[in-house]
Write a protein that holds these residues in place. Structure first.
Motif, short mmCIF file in Angstrom:
data_model
loop_
_atom_site.label_atom_id
_atom_site.label_comp_id
_atom_site.label_asym_id
_atom_site.label_seq_id
_atom_site.Cartn_x
_atom_site.Cartn_y
_atom_site.Cartn_z
N SER A 73 -11.50 -51.80 -4.97
CA SER A 73 -12.38 -52.39 -3.96
C SER A 73 -13.81 -52.16 -4.04
CB SER A 73 -12.14 -51.03 -3.39
OG SER A 73 -12.39 -51.55 -1.49
N ASP A 76 -14.39 -56.06 -5.19
CA ASP A 76 -14.04 -56.96 -4.68
C ASP A 76 -15.03 -57.55 -4.02
OD1 ASP A 76 -11.24 -57.35 -5.47
OD2 ASP A 76 -10.66 -56.29 -4.12
N LYS A 77 -15.67 -56.00 -2.79
CA LYS A 77 -16.64 -55.77 -1.52
C LYS A 77 -17.96 -57.13 -2.38
CE LYS A 77 -17.85 -52.21 -1.07
NZ LYS A 77 -17.65 -50.52 -0.78
N GLY A 81 -15.29 -58.98 -9.40
CA GLY A 81 -14.15 -59.85 -9.74
C GLY A 81 -13.21 -61.04 -9.72
N ARG A 82 -14.37 -61.97 -8.94
CA ARG A 82 -13.85 -63.18 -8.49
C ARG A 82 -15.27 -63.31 -10.17
NH1 ARG A 82 -18.06 -66.32 -7.48
NH2 ARG A 82 -19.01 -64.76 -6.21
#
Length: 121
Positions: A73, A76-77, A81-82
């Motif tokens: 999580s 993502d925050k 991950g991107r």
């Protein structure tokens, strides 16, 4: 306990400094996650020749799956991950992630002591 293992196939056009920054960001997210036991990351080392194009690896040990989920999580925050998918060959196709339950990990210390086997000649 849970070991999270991630293999990355970083593209040829990615600069070494970008890779270093990415691994440091992953480390920061992991080390700020409650329930983390250990983090290690870096380029693959020479060895078996079976790396199948993967260039970097990271492992994270968590107390349980909930801690691993909190870590994911956090990726993502922070947008980490991107950035992983932007740096790997084929996006997420250049990522292999797997988890292993290490609650029953064995060590050489777990082996029974061996009695000396000798005879009088």
């Amino acid at each position: 306990m849970l070991r999270h293992i991630v293999l990355l196939q970083i593209g040829d056009g990615v600069l070494a400094a970008q890779i270093t920054d990415l691994l440091e960001e992953l480390s920061q997210v992991a080390l700020e996650t409650p329930g983390i036991l250990a983090f290690a990351a870096g380029p693959k080392t020479l060895g078996s020749g079976l790396s199948q194009g993967f260039t970097h690896v990271l492992t994270i040990d968590f107390v349980d799956g909930a801690a691993r989920d909190a870590y994911l999580s956090g990726l993502d925050k922070d947008g980490v991950g991107r950035r992983i998918s932007e740096m790997t060959v084929g996006g997420l196709g250049g990522v292999l992630a797997i988890n292993l339950d290490i609650s029953d990990m064995k060590t050489p210390d777990d082996l029974p002591l061996k009695k000396l086997q000798a005879k009088w000649i």
